[in-house]
Scaffold this motif. Structure first.
Motif, PDB file in Angstrom:
ATOM      1  N   ILE A  24       0.871  -1.171   0.000  1.00 18.99           N
ATOM      2  CA  ILE A  24       0.000   0.000   0.000  1.00 18.99           C
ATOM      3  C   ILE A  24       0.911   1.225   0.000  1.00 18.99           C
ATOM      4  O   ILE A  24       1.300   1.717   1.067  1.00 18.99           O
ATOM      5  CB  ILE A  24      -0.943  -0.002   1.221  1.00 18.99           C
ATOM      6  CG1 ILE A  24      -1.722  -1.323   1.276  1.00 18.99           C
ATOM      7  CG2 ILE A  24      -1.873   1.208   1.175  1.00 18.99           C
ATOM      8  CD1 ILE A  24      -2.454  -1.558   2.575  1.00 18.99           C
ATOM      9  N   PRO A  25       1.286   1.691  -1.198  1.00 18.84           N
ATOM     10  CA  PRO A  25       2.229   2.819  -1.260  1.00 18.84           C
ATOM     11  C   PRO A  25       1.704   4.046  -0.516  1.00 18.84           C
ATOM     12  O   PRO A  25       0.517   4.363  -0.571  1.00 18.84           O
ATOM     13  CB  PRO A  25       2.347   3.100  -2.761  1.00 18.84           C
ATOM     14  CG  PRO A  25       1.916   1.837  -3.428  1.00 18.84           C
ATOM     15  CD  PRO A  25       0.879   1.235  -2.519  1.00 18.84           C
ATOM     16  N   ILE A  26       2.608   4.694   0.164  1.00 13.88           N
ATOM     17  CA  ILE A  26       2.271   5.925   0.877  1.00 13.88           C
ATOM     18  C   ILE A  26       2.244   7.050  -0.153  1.00 13.88           C
ATOM     19  O   ILE A  26       3.225   7.279  -0.854  1.00 13.88           O
ATOM     20  CB  ILE A  26       3.289   6.202   1.994  1.00 13.88           C
ATOM     21  CG1 ILE A  26       3.217   5.061   3.020  1.00 13.88           C
ATOM     22  CG2 ILE A  26       3.033   7.550   2.642  1.00 13.88           C
ATOM     23  CD1 ILE A  26       4.291   5.082   4.053  1.00 13.88           C
ATOM     24  N   ASP A  27       1.089   7.716  -0.245  1.00 14.01           N
ATOM     25  CA  ASP A  27       0.927   8.789  -1.217  1.00 14.01           C
ATOM     26  C   ASP A  27       0.541  10.079  -0.508  1.00 14.01           C
ATOM     27  O   ASP A  27      -0.035  10.062   0.580  1.00 14.01           O
ATOM     28  CB  ASP A  27      -0.131   8.414  -2.256  1.00 14.01           C
ATOM     29  CG  ASP A  27      -1.497   8.201  -1.636  1.00 14.01           C
ATOM     30  OD1 ASP A  27      -1.560   7.689  -0.507  1.00 14.01           O
ATOM     31  OD2 ASP A  27      -2.503   8.556  -2.262  1.00 14.01           O
ATOM     32  N   ALA A  28       0.861  11.183  -1.126  1.00 13.59           N
ATOM     33  CA  ALA A  28       0.590  12.502  -0.538  1.00 13.59           C
ATOM     34  C   ALA A  28      -0.901  12.769  -0.403  1.00 13.59           C
ATOM     35  O   ALA A  28      -1.324  13.520   0.485  1.00 13.59           O
ATOM     36  CB  ALA A  28       1.241  13.593  -1.391  1.00 13.59           C
ATOM     37  N   ALA A  29      -1.723  12.169  -1.246  1.00  9.03           N
ATOM     38  CA  ALA A  29      -3.173  12.410  -1.206  1.00  9.03           C
ATOM     39  C   ALA A  29      -3.847  11.675  -0.049  1.00  9.03           C
ATOM     40  O   ALA A  29      -5.017  11.917   0.240  1.00  9.03           O
ATOM     41  CB  ALA A  29      -3.804  11.992  -2.531  1.00  9.03           C
ATOM     42  N   GLY A  30      -3.131  10.770   0.606  1.00 12.94           N
ATOM     43  CA  GLY A  30      -3.700  10.061   1.751  1.00 12.94           C
ATOM     44  C   GLY A  30      -4.567   8.867   1.395  1.00 12.94           C
ATOM     45  O   GLY A  30      -5.298   8.362   2.239  1.00 12.94           O
ATOM     46  N   GLN A  31      -4.485   8.402   0.138  1.00 14.77           N
ATOM     47  CA  GLN A  31      -5.270   7.222  -0.239  1.00 14.77           C
ATOM     48  C   GLN A  31      -4.836   5.994   0.550  1.00 14.77           C
ATOM     49  O   GLN A  31      -5.635   5.095   0.788  1.00 14.77           O
ATOM     50  CB  GLN A  31      -5.160   6.974  -1.742  1.00 14.77           C
ATOM     51  CG  GLN A  31      -5.862   8.025  -2.559  1.00 14.77           C
ATOM     52  CD  GLN A  31      -5.749   7.761  -4.061  1.00 14.77           C
ATOM     53  OE1 GLN A  31      -5.213   6.745  -4.489  1.00 14.77           O
ATOM     54  NE2 GLN A  31      -6.260   8.686  -4.837  1.00 14.77           N
TER      55      GLN A  31
END
Length: 184
Positions: free
Chosen positions: A38-45
């Motif tokens: 579960i890649p950490i993304d800036a959008a918080g998905q």
């Protein structure tokens, strides 16, 4: 995530100890270990995905633990030794790596061989209750990890030994393997 059989050679526990014999996700699933990326993304998905998994598994709480030499100070080495002692828990152990990296070692059933699982930020692992395992940082010497749990955490570590071998949660874990008989 990269999984492989531990080489069991002497040396710092934080070294890779790579036997060069890889272990597949299917083999991990066969012993009850689940993995998700579960890649950490800036959008918080990633947070939405973690919340969905928590909801699906009836986990209502979480906390975040940071492990580093700077954060633990003089207790760093003793904590590393403690985390690395072979043990099991009576609850699932769900960990999501937010920063840094480390190794979870799990015992393969029925061979009792160590499987080493290297996790980085964005990796989630679920260890079933009753599985023998241990944890250590890698040579980066730091991790920030989200721990999920149903209610209050039951993270009492039961060290491997005769008494733990007959723990009801250990016996239940062993029953999940076809052809395995649990000790009475």
């Amino acid at each position: 995530m990269r999984a492989y059989y531990f080489d069991s050679l002497p040396g710092d526990q934080r070294l890779p100890h790579d036997s060069t014999h890889p272990v597949s996700e299917e083999t991990l699933k066969a012993i009850g270990v689940l993995y998700s990326r579960i890649p950490i993304d800036a959008a918080g998905q990633w947070e939405q995905k973690i919340n969905a998994i928590a909801s699906e598994r009836a986990y209502r709480n979480h906390d975040i633990i940071s492990i580093s030499k700077a954060g633990l100070g003089d207790e760093f080495e003793s904590k590393m030794k403690m985390f690395y002692e072979e043990h099991m828990h009576e609850d699932e152990e769900i960990r999501y790596i937010l920063e840094g990296s480390g190794f979870f070692d799990v015992r393969e059933n029925p061979t009792d061989a160590w499987i080493r699982i290297h996790l980085d930020a964005g990796d989630m692992i679920v260890l079933p209750s009753g599985i023998y395992h241990r944890f250590t940082l890698d040579m980066g010497n730091k991790t920030r990890t989200m721990r999920l749990f149903k209610d209050e955490p039951k993270w009492k570590a039961h060290a491997r030994g005769d008494e733990t071998d007959v723990n009801p949660y250990r016996l239940e874990y062993l029953k999940s393997f076809p052809g395995m008989r649990a000790a009475a």
